[in-house]
Motif scaffolding. Sequence first.
Motif, short mmCIF file in Angstrom:
data_model
loop_
_atom_site.label_atom_id
_atom_site.label_comp_id
_atom_site.label_asym_id
_atom_site.label_seq_id
_atom_site.Cartn_x
_atom_site.Cartn_y
_atom_site.Cartn_z
N LEU A 31 19.62 -37.42 86.71
CA LEU A 31 18.23 -38.22 87.02
C LEU A 31 17.07 -37.38 86.98
O LEU A 31 16.23 -37.26 86.38
N ILE A 32 17.44 -36.22 87.59
CA ILE A 32 16.22 -35.09 87.73
C ILE A 32 16.18 -34.53 86.29
O ILE A 32 14.98 -34.26 85.81
N GLY A 33 17.10 -34.12 85.60
CA GLY A 33 17.06 -33.47 84.21
C GLY A 33 16.30 -34.51 83.44
O GLY A 33 15.51 -34.02 82.75
N ALA A 34 16.69 -35.52 83.47
CA ALA A 34 16.00 -36.80 82.25
C ALA A 34 14.56 -36.99 82.82
O ALA A 34 13.85 -37.09 82.01
N LEU A 35 14.33 -37.13 84.09
CA LEU A 35 13.04 -37.54 84.51
C LEU A 35 11.89 -36.14 84.14
O LEU A 35 10.93 -36.20 83.77
N PHE A 36 12.59 -35.09 84.22
CA PHE A 36 11.98 -33.84 84.13
C PHE A 36 11.50 -33.50 82.91
O PHE A 36 10.31 -33.46 82.65
N LEU A 37 12.51 -33.56 82.01
CA LEU A 37 12.22 -33.26 80.46
C LEU A 37 11.67 -34.23 79.69
O LEU A 37 10.84 -34.19 78.81
N GLY A 38 12.00 -35.58 80.17
CA GLY A 38 11.56 -36.85 79.74
C GLY A 38 10.41 -37.04 79.95
O GLY A 38 9.40 -37.56 79.11
N GLY A 39 9.59 -36.72 81.29
CA GLY A 39 8.29 -36.64 81.70
C GLY A 39 7.51 -35.70 80.69
O GLY A 39 6.41 -36.10 80.39
N ALA B 228 19.04 -34.87 80.67
CA ALA B 228 20.04 -35.85 81.38
C ALA B 228 21.64 -35.21 81.18
O ALA B 228 22.36 -34.78 82.18
N LEU B 229 21.74 -34.53 80.10
CA LEU B 229 22.95 -33.77 79.67
C LEU B 229 23.08 -32.49 80.43
O LEU B 229 23.94 -32.05 81.15
N ALA B 230 21.93 -31.74 80.54
CA ALA B 230 21.81 -30.55 81.22
C ALA B 230 21.96 -30.72 82.86
O ALA B 230 22.70 -29.93 83.32
N GLY B 231 21.44 -31.61 83.55
CA GLY B 231 21.52 -32.13 84.60
C GLY B 231 22.99 -32.69 84.90
O GLY B 231 23.39 -32.15 86.04
#
Length: 235
Positions: A34-42, A63-66
């Motif tokens: 979730l953190i990875g998706a929100l961070f890079l997605g944002g 998300a994949l990296a997270g």
Amino acid sequence: MLVDIILERRRKEYLDFIQISKSAFVKTRLLFTLIGALFLGGLGWYIFEGFSIFAYIIAAVGALAGFKYPYLKLGGMKKITEKKLEMLFSDFLEAYVIIQPTKKNNLNIFQASLPFIKEPLHSGVEKLTKRIEVEGDKREIYMEFAEYVNTPDAYTFMDQFYKFSVDGYKDEALSKLINHIRKTQENRMSFVIKNKSGFMENIGIFPLLCGTVFIILVVLTILIQEFTKATTSMF
């Protein structure tokens, strides 16, 4: 290495060795996903000014990296645990030497040493004592404990402890044990300092990984956009 990261063949081995439950690992994995998706997605949403296809792609990569980061972290945690076991084993040896004159056999010594042994070695010593209680003094029990600690000293001294249970206690062997303890204690402080600095370095791995992936994706996206514009202008 890459195949192991993709297939995660050693995940159960890591979890069992570090004594982390599967449910706790799954929760951590979901959090980092979730953190990875929100961070890079944002960041993708900000750069591309909205939810474009590129923003979604970047969020998916985040998300994949997270998702994979907790597994990569397990490998590092296993190495740290192995080093802790090595250092805590010297505490185990020290307790053995101090308690030995007041106890009749290895089982009593191991049981009396438990309050002085910290995790993760405490659980191993506790399991060792329970097996000796049930199965008696068998060499394979001592050697399996040595395999768990997995250091040359563990194999040497656990074999010696087994010989104590068979032949009795020898002053020469006990003197060798005491000298070894003094030597290993000298190296303990340097390990503690090094381990603390290594922990601080590991904290920044995940943001650095996300940042690197993001930069690569942004560069690729810009190149694709410029190529698309150039191709369109030709027609």
